[in-house]
Design a protein around this motif. Structure first.
Motif, PDB file in Angstrom:
ATOM      1  N   TRP A 124       0.931  -1.162   0.055  1.00  0.00           N
ATOM      2  CA  TRP A 124       0.061   0.009   0.167  1.00  0.00           C
ATOM      3  C   TRP A 124       0.721   1.369  -0.023  1.00  0.00           C
ATOM      4  CZ3 TRP A 124      -5.126  -0.667  -0.795  1.00  0.00           C
ATOM      5  CH2 TRP A 124      -5.694   0.699  -0.432  1.00  0.00           C
ATOM      6  N   PRO A 125       0.697   2.279  -0.666  1.00  0.00           N
ATOM      7  CA  PRO A 125       1.479   3.293  -0.980  1.00  0.00           C
ATOM      8  C   PRO A 125       1.076   4.290   0.188  1.00  0.00           C
ATOM      9  CG  PRO A 125      -0.286   3.289  -2.385  1.00  0.00           C
ATOM     10  CD  PRO A 125      -0.538   2.201  -1.951  1.00  0.00           C
ATOM     11  N   TYR A 126       2.326   4.663   0.883  1.00  0.00           N
ATOM     12  CA  TYR A 126       2.227   5.691   1.889  1.00  0.00           C
ATOM     13  C   TYR A 126       3.527   6.448   2.164  1.00  0.00           C
ATOM     14  CZ  TYR A 126       5.317   2.664   4.489  1.00  0.00           C
ATOM     15  OH  TYR A 126       6.465   2.013   4.862  1.00  0.00           O
ATOM     16  N   ALA A 127       3.339   7.401   2.838  1.00  0.00           N
ATOM     17  CA  ALA A 127       4.668   8.331   3.073  1.00  0.00           C
ATOM     18  C   ALA A 127       4.684   8.927   4.704  1.00  0.00           C
ATOM     19  CB  ALA A 127       5.081   9.220   2.266  1.00  0.00           C
ATOM     20  N   CYS A 128       3.704   9.810   4.637  1.00  0.00           N
ATOM     21  CA  CYS A 128       3.505  10.511   6.085  1.00  0.00           C
ATOM     22  C   CYS A 128       2.704   9.730   7.176  1.00  0.00           C
ATOM     23  CB  CYS A 128       3.040  11.757   5.902  1.00  0.00           C
ATOM     24  SG  CYS A 128       1.139  11.833   5.407  1.00  0.00           S
ATOM     25  N   ARG A 129       1.803   8.935   6.726  1.00  0.00           N
ATOM     26  CA  ARG A 129       1.042   8.247   7.554  1.00  0.00           C
ATOM     27  C   ARG A 129       0.346   9.064   8.457  1.00  0.00           C
ATOM     28  NH1 ARG A 129       4.296   2.954   9.864  1.00  0.00           N
ATOM     29  NH2 ARG A 129       4.462   2.291   7.785  1.00  0.00           N
ATOM     30  N   GLY A 130      -0.112  10.416   8.300  1.00  0.00           N
ATOM     31  CA  GLY A 130      -0.559  11.509   8.961  1.00  0.00           C
ATOM     32  C   GLY A 130      -1.600  12.313   8.282  1.00  0.00           C
ATOM     33  N   ASN A 173       0.320  10.349  -1.043  1.00  0.00           N
ATOM     34  CA  ASN A 173       0.610   8.967  -1.625  1.00  0.00           C
ATOM     35  C   ASN A 173      -0.479   7.838  -1.346  1.00  0.00           C
ATOM     36  OD1 ASN A 173       3.135  10.663  -1.340  1.00  0.00           O
ATOM     37  ND2 ASN A 173       4.247   8.696  -1.080  1.00  0.00           N
ATOM     38  N   CYS A 174      -1.161   7.926  -0.306  1.00  0.00           N
ATOM     39  CA  CYS A 174      -2.239   6.946   0.042  1.00  0.00           C
ATOM     40  C   CYS A 174      -3.387   7.335  -0.434  1.00  0.00           C
ATOM     41  CB  CYS A 174      -2.262   6.681   1.453  1.00  0.00           C
ATOM     42  SG  CYS A 174      -3.166   8.210   2.466  1.00  0.00           S
ATOM     43  N   ALA A 175      -3.639   8.391  -1.403  1.00  0.00           N
ATOM     44  CA  ALA A 175      -4.937   8.925  -2.139  1.00  0.00           C
ATOM     45  C   ALA A 175      -5.785   7.669  -2.700  1.00  0.00           C
ATOM     46  CB  ALA A 175      -4.839  10.170  -2.840  1.00  0.00           C
ATOM     47  N   VAL A 176      -6.924   7.764  -2.525  1.00  0.00           N
ATOM     48  CA  VAL A 176      -8.067   6.881  -3.313  1.00  0.00           C
ATOM     49  C   VAL A 176      -9.250   7.555  -3.581  1.00  0.00           C
ATOM     50  CG1 VAL A 176      -7.322   4.605  -1.803  1.00  0.00           C
ATOM     51  CG2 VAL A 176      -9.266   6.249  -1.037  1.00  0.00           C
ATOM     52  N   VAL A 177     -10.046   7.145  -4.714  1.00  0.00           N
ATOM     53  CA  VAL A 177     -11.291   7.686  -4.985  1.00  0.00           C
ATOM     54  C   VAL A 177     -12.254   6.799  -4.550  1.00  0.00           C
ATOM     55  CG1 VAL A 177     -12.719   8.243  -6.733  1.00  0.00           C
ATOM     56  CG2 VAL A 177     -10.123   8.695  -6.876  1.00  0.00           C
ATOM     57  N   GLU A 231     -14.702  17.361  -6.022  1.00  0.00           N
ATOM     58  CA  GLU A 231     -14.831  17.039  -7.607  1.00  0.00           C
ATOM     59  C   GLU A 231     -14.416  15.496  -7.735  1.00  0.00           C
ATOM     60  OE1 GLU A 231     -12.714  20.090  -9.444  1.00  0.00           O
ATOM     61  OE2 GLU A 231     -14.067  21.802  -8.669  1.00  0.00           O
ATOM     62  N   THR A 232     -13.239  15.164  -7.382  1.00  0.00           N
ATOM     63  CA  THR A 232     -12.660  13.855  -7.573  1.00  0.00           C
ATOM     64  C   THR A 232     -13.008  12.676  -6.609  1.00  0.00           C
ATOM     65  OG1 THR A 232     -10.612  14.009  -6.446  1.00  0.00           O
ATOM     66  CG2 THR A 232     -10.645  14.691  -8.598  1.00  0.00           C
ATOM     67  N   ASN A 233     -13.745  13.146  -5.388  1.00  0.00           N
ATOM     68  CA  ASN A 233     -14.075  12.234  -4.454  1.00  0.00           C
ATOM     69  C   ASN A 233     -12.965  11.689  -3.699  1.00  0.00           C
ATOM     70  OD1 ASN A 233     -16.398  11.623  -2.637  1.00  0.00           O
ATOM     71  ND2 ASN A 233     -16.943   9.902  -3.867  1.00  0.00           N
ATOM     72  N   ALA A 234     -11.810  12.422  -3.678  1.00  0.00           N
ATOM     73  CA  ALA A 234     -10.614  11.764  -3.100  1.00  0.00           C
ATOM     74  C   ALA A 234     -10.488  11.732  -1.740  1.00  0.00           C
ATOM     75  CB  ALA A 234      -9.388  12.643  -3.721  1.00  0.00           C
ATOM     76  N   ARG A 235      -9.927  10.616  -1.137  1.00  0.00           N
ATOM     77  CA  ARG A 235      -9.899  10.675   0.255  1.00  0.00           C
ATOM     78  C   ARG A 235      -8.200   9.969   0.468  1.00  0.00           C
ATOM     79  NH1 ARG A 235     -14.121  12.490  -0.673  1.00  0.00           N
ATOM     80  NH2 ARG A 235     -16.068  12.267   0.346  1.00  0.00           N
ATOM     81  N   LEU A 236      -8.032  10.588   1.730  1.00  0.00           N
ATOM     82  CA  LEU A 236      -6.603   9.822   1.927  1.00  0.00           C
ATOM     83  C   LEU A 236      -6.693   8.710   2.948  1.00  0.00           C
ATOM     84  CD1 LEU A 236      -4.741  13.253   3.094  1.00  0.00           C
ATOM     85  CD2 LEU A 236      -4.742  11.737   0.822  1.00  0.00           C
ATOM     86  N   SER A 237      -6.381   7.235   2.476  1.00  0.00           N
ATOM     87  CA  SER A 237      -6.785   6.193   3.124  1.00  0.00           C
ATOM     88  C   SER A 237      -5.810   6.004   4.465  1.00  0.00           C
ATOM     89  CB  SER A 237      -6.294   4.777   2.188  1.00  0.00           C
ATOM     90  OG  SER A 237      -4.978   5.078   1.852  1.00  0.00           O
TER      91      SER A 237
END
Length: 88
Positions: free
Chosen positions: A4-10, A15-19, A40-46
């Motif tokens: 799973w892509p990540y970097a900051c975890r906060g 990096n962890c974005a999902v739609v 607009e994109t319904n993006a969230r950070l997992s």
């Protein structure tokens, strides 16, 4: 078995974005996505996402899209891969 892509975890990079395709995910503590990206994109950070509906369907890997490019951080996974492939 997935990486799973990540970097900051906060909630401070994309990096962890999902739609979110179906359902909804709250993001307490996120500080990087703009209101427009969320709307607009319904993006969230997992990494900070919390499902608020019984079922949620998402598309992963969207953190690599151009619209999130300026929000990405170097991933710890990429660093490990680069170290393993470096030659002397």
């Amino acid at each position: 078995g997935r990486s799973w892509p990540y970097a900051c975890r906060g909630g401070a990079c994309s990096n962890c974005a999902v739609v979110v395709v179906d359902g909804d995910v709250a993001m307490p503590g996120q500080s990087i996505l703009s209101d427009a990206q969320i709307r607009e994109t319904n993006a969230r950070l997992s990494c900070v996402g919390v499902p608020v509906t019984e079922e949620v369907r998402i598309v992963t890997g969207v953190g690599e899209l151009d619209e999130f490019a300026d929000l990405r951080l170097p991933s710890p996974m990429e660093s490990a891969e680069n170290e393993g492939s470096a030659s002397d």
